[in-house]
Design a protein around this motif. Structure first.
Motif, PDB file in Angstrom:
ATOM      1  N   LYS A   1       0.867  -1.176   0.000  1.00  0.00           N
ATOM      2  CA  LYS A   1       0.000   0.000   0.000  1.00  0.00           C
ATOM      3  C   LYS A   1       0.902   1.224   0.000  1.00  0.00           C
ATOM      4  N   ASP A   2       0.676   2.108  -0.946  1.00  0.00           N
ATOM      5  CA  ASP A   2       1.464   3.338  -1.063  1.00  0.00           C
ATOM      6  C   ASP A   2       2.962   3.051  -1.113  1.00  0.00           C
TER       7      ASP A   2
ATOM      8  N   PHE B   1       3.271  -4.187   3.678  1.00  0.00           N
ATOM      9  CA  PHE B   1       2.679  -4.377   4.999  1.00  0.00           C
ATOM     10  C   PHE B   1       2.526  -5.865   5.285  1.00  0.00           C
ATOM     11  N   ILE B   2       2.891  -6.248   6.503  1.00  0.00           N
ATOM     12  CA  ILE B   2       2.707  -7.612   6.977  1.00  0.00           C
ATOM     13  C   ILE B   2       1.923  -7.504   8.277  1.00  0.00           C
ATOM     14  N   GLU B   3       0.677  -7.946   8.244  1.00  0.00           N
ATOM     15  CA  GLU B   3      -0.185  -7.856   9.423  1.00  0.00           C
ATOM     16  C   GLU B   3      -0.447  -9.254   9.957  1.00  0.00           C
TER      17      GLU B   3
ATOM     18  N   ILE C   1       6.524  -2.752   6.893  1.00  0.00           N
ATOM     19  CA  ILE C   1       6.031  -2.679   8.266  1.00  0.00           C
ATOM     20  C   ILE C   1       5.449  -4.035   8.621  1.00  0.00           C
ATOM     21  N   SER C   2       5.960  -4.632   9.695  1.00  0.00           N
ATOM     22  CA  SER C   2       5.402  -5.865  10.242  1.00  0.00           C
ATOM     23  C   SER C   2       4.643  -5.482  11.505  1.00  0.00           C
ATOM     24  N   ASP C   3       3.335  -5.697  11.491  1.00  0.00           N
ATOM     25  CA  ASP C   3       2.464  -5.256  12.580  1.00  0.00           C
ATOM     26  C   ASP C   3       2.056  -6.438  13.456  1.00  0.00           C
TER      27      ASP C   3
END
Length: 123
Positions: free
Chosen positions: A8-9, A13-15, A46-48
């Motif tokens: 995204k953008d 992202f890793i959720e 980013i890993s959330d």
């Protein structure tokens, strides 16, 4: 447990949600590698961990993931932000940060997404 990997953008992202297992880490690593191999420039990420309810992993799981990353050829330097707010999550994030010695990856840990995004936006 599930992981959701998406871009995204321009950020990968890793959720994670639910109970985090070694199998989840393996699946996530394969999903990330697929995206990296398809990208001309490997994206920052980013890993959330904020939605993880418990961790069914140990040091050997973290070490295995770090070794897998270190064996990966990355064409450009990347920033990897780990979002972790609970003590257990922070502990595992610190373990990963400590054992990951990939010269192209800089890892930092943040308490929330906004702080992680601000770091990724820095030059």
């Amino acid at each position: 447990m599930s992981s959701h990997v998406f871009i995204k953008d321009g950020i990968l992202f890793i959720e994670f949600t639910g109970v985090l297992s070694e199998a989840d880490l393996d699946k996530m690593a394969m999903d990330v590698l697929d995206i990296e191999n398809a990208s001309p420039v490997v994206p920052h990420r980013i890993s959330d961990l904020t939605e993880v309810s418990s961790m069914a992993i140990d040091f050997s799981s973290i070490l295995s993931l770090a070794r897998r990353r270190m064996d990966t050829v990355i064409g450009n330097p990347i920033k990897s932000a780990i979002v972790a707010s609970k003590p257990e999550h922070i502990g595992f994030a610190r373990m990963f940060q400590t054992v990951n010695r990939h010269t192209q990856i800089t890892i930092r840990i943040f308490p929330d997404i906004d702080a992680a995004l601000a770091w990724l936006a820095e030059d």
